[in-house]
Design an enzyme around this catalytic site. Structure first.
Site, PDB file in Angstrom:
ATOM      1  N   LYS A  84       0.848  -1.195   0.000  1.00  0.00           N
ATOM      2  CA  LYS A  84       0.000   0.000   0.000  1.00  0.00           C
ATOM      3  C   LYS A  84       0.883   1.245   0.000  1.00  0.00           C
ATOM      4  CE  LYS A  84      -3.796   0.348   2.445  1.00  0.00           C
ATOM      5  NZ  LYS A  84      -4.734   0.333   3.617  1.00  0.00           N
ATOM      6  N   ILE A  85       0.613   2.106  -0.957  1.00  0.00           N
ATOM      7  CA  ILE A  85       1.358   3.355  -1.108  1.00  0.00           C
ATOM      8  C   ILE A  85       0.350   4.476  -1.314  1.00  0.00           C
ATOM      9  CG2 ILE A  85       2.940   4.647  -2.598  1.00  0.00           C
ATOM     10  CD1 ILE A  85       4.409   2.083  -3.203  1.00  0.00           C
TER      11      ILE A  85
END
Length: 215
Positions: A84-85
């Site tokens: 997750k970014i």
């Protein structure tokens, strides 16, 4: 539409997985800190051993190079880890690099069509519009989901839309109608989706009738 579980609670994940209805898990540092049972790596590895689908682990670095380095480490924890970014300039740069390395990226904290479009162009496997948080500030979070889905379908992007920040079962219904590929839900919402008072009444009536005729 597939259902992911949005939690870091191992007991909840085991129970939901036993139902045979969840396809993945999303976590974030806040969810992990609430459980405080183990370090982040141990939690993610444990979840990946329970669920065979995508398990999102979030990077905490803020500059591109550090994001890439951290993502590579976390992606090595298990074959089904998704990184997750957040949708930022640094995040887009990192995603464009990591996606070419076949690292699945879930671009998170998405609040606009523009952000979702850029996430897809950067090669993200998933984008997570935060429905509940938009609703909280007076916007229609599910309208955003529908707009993203329509654009992705029009241009045949491979990026999947995860309706996130789900607050209640109706959110899941509307997400499905909007064409979201996935809804990631808290355990409490999943349990609410299962239950209906008429189901309970019907079961009790069947049992009562059976007891009467069977003596």
């Amino acid at each position: 539409m597939r259902i992911f579980l949005d939690t870091a609670n191992i007991d909840e994940i085991r129970e939901a997985a036993s139902l045979g209805i969840i396809s993945g898990v999303t976590t974030n540092p806040s969810l992990v800190s609430k459980e405080a049972t183990a370090d982040y790596e141990t939690v993610i590895k444990t979840i990946c051993s329970i669920v065979s689908g995508s398990v999102s682990a979030e990077v905490l670095a803020e500059d591109t190079d550090s994001m890439i380095e951290e993502a590579r480490v976390k992606a090595s924890w298990a074959p089904n880890v998704t990184i997750k970014i957040p949708v930022t300039a640094a995040g887009l740069k990192a995603t464009s690099v990591l996606s070419k390395e076949k690292v699945d990226i879930n671009m998170t904290l998405c609040f606009s069509v523009n952000q979702a479009l850029l996430a897809a162009l950067a090669g993200a496997a998933y984008v997570s519009p935060f429905v509940g948080r938009l609703d909280d500030v007076g916007h229609d979070g599910m309208q955003l989901v529908k707009e993203i889905v329509d654009i992705y379908n029009h241009y045949e992007f491979n990026t999947k839309v995860i309706a996130a920040s789900i607050r209640h079962p109706l959110h899941c219904v509307v997400a499905a109608k909007a064409g979201a590929h996935i809804a990631t839900v808290p355990y409490s919402v999943l349990m609410q989706m299962i239950r209906h008072p008429l189901t309970d009444v019907g079961i009790e009536r069947f049992l009562s009738d059976w007891r009467r005729v069977s003596g």
